[in-house]
Enzyme design. Sequence first.
Site, PDB file in Angstrom:
ATOM      1  N   ASP A  36       0.855  -1.184   0.000  1.00 18.00           N
ATOM      2  CA  ASP A  36       0.000   0.000   0.000  1.00 18.00           C
ATOM      3  C   ASP A  36       0.891   1.234   0.000  1.00 18.00           C
ATOM      4  O   ASP A  36       2.077   1.154   0.348  1.00 18.00           O
ATOM      5  CB  ASP A  36      -0.919  -0.006   1.232  1.00 18.00           C
ATOM      6  CG  ASP A  36      -2.158   0.843   1.051  1.00 18.00           C
ATOM      7  OD1 ASP A  36      -2.027   2.052   0.764  1.00 18.00           O
ATOM      8  OD2 ASP A  36      -3.278   0.319   1.201  1.00 18.00           O
ATOM      9  N   TYR A 156     -15.529   6.064 -12.714  1.00 11.56           N
ATOM     10  CA  TYR A 156     -15.306   4.905 -11.853  1.00 11.56           C
ATOM     11  C   TYR A 156     -15.934   3.662 -12.479  1.00 11.56           C
ATOM     12  O   TYR A 156     -15.331   2.583 -12.508  1.00 11.56           O
ATOM     13  CB  TYR A 156     -15.890   5.172 -10.465  1.00 11.56           C
ATOM     14  CG  TYR A 156     -15.839   3.992  -9.526  1.00 11.56           C
ATOM     15  CD1 TYR A 156     -14.640   3.596  -8.947  1.00 11.56           C
ATOM     16  CD2 TYR A 156     -16.992   3.274  -9.211  1.00 11.56           C
ATOM     17  CE1 TYR A 156     -14.588   2.514  -8.079  1.00 11.56           C
ATOM     18  CE2 TYR A 156     -16.958   2.198  -8.346  1.00 11.56           C
ATOM     19  CZ  TYR A 156     -15.754   1.813  -7.783  1.00 11.56           C
ATOM     20  OH  TYR A 156     -15.704   0.745  -6.933  1.00 11.56           O
TER      21      TYR A 156
END
Length: 259
Positions: A36, A156
């Site tokens: 991450d 999206y």
Amino acid sequence: MELTGKRIIITGGASGIAASAVRGLVAGGARVASIDVATDAGAQVVATANAAGGAGLATFHTASVVDRPGFFAAVDAAVQVMGGLDGLIHAAGVQQYKPAEDLDDDDWDRVMGINARGTMIANQAVFPHLKANGGGRIVNFASAAGLVGLPGAPHYSASKGAVLGWTRALAQAWAQHGITVNAVAPAMWTAMYDATRGRLSPDELVAHDAMMARAIPLGGRLGDPDIDMTPVLAFLVGDGARFITGQTLPVDGGTAMTR
């Protein structure tokens, strides 16, 4: 569901569904490498997973899925630590709500770059390791938005539609190497969803909850990542899913079914 000794990379592991997966897979005996950009939060999730006393072990590596050299290096380092690789859960992504008529190129490039191009980069990074392993599992995160479209977030929706097409194509191309490639379309209650609810007025929240009650046949609300999502991910990266590929599994209480 046996995960003892499995070596799994999880992207986006600093928060949300992916953080739940880090904790759950470690508890189930897997060796997990979480990747991450949020170093502090990601390291804390890994520390919590390891401290829980599960049979597995987690490590954390900082990298962004849009940084090809950096991400490839993180994957290589994770594989070296784990001694090989059996699977990838690619959960890293971003969501933005904005009307279609107001989108600019930066909005489009950011969301498509992280969600669509990031999926390509993450999958490519693990490919040589899974091939060397004689096969493995890839689970990409799609969305109901990619299946039916989300009017308030068209870019999206487009990015997740791209993930679905990419996943199906890869499932066919990489099957010869024993690599399965599937997608999930989750609808889970996370901290991000709490933040979204916090921005609603009392009247808007009432209307939103009424809409969710109609849209989700099972319980009328989003699922619990620990109970409803992580066990599905554990199955998909395990030996029981060896003959499943190219599929999109909605884990959403029946939402996609009703549309």
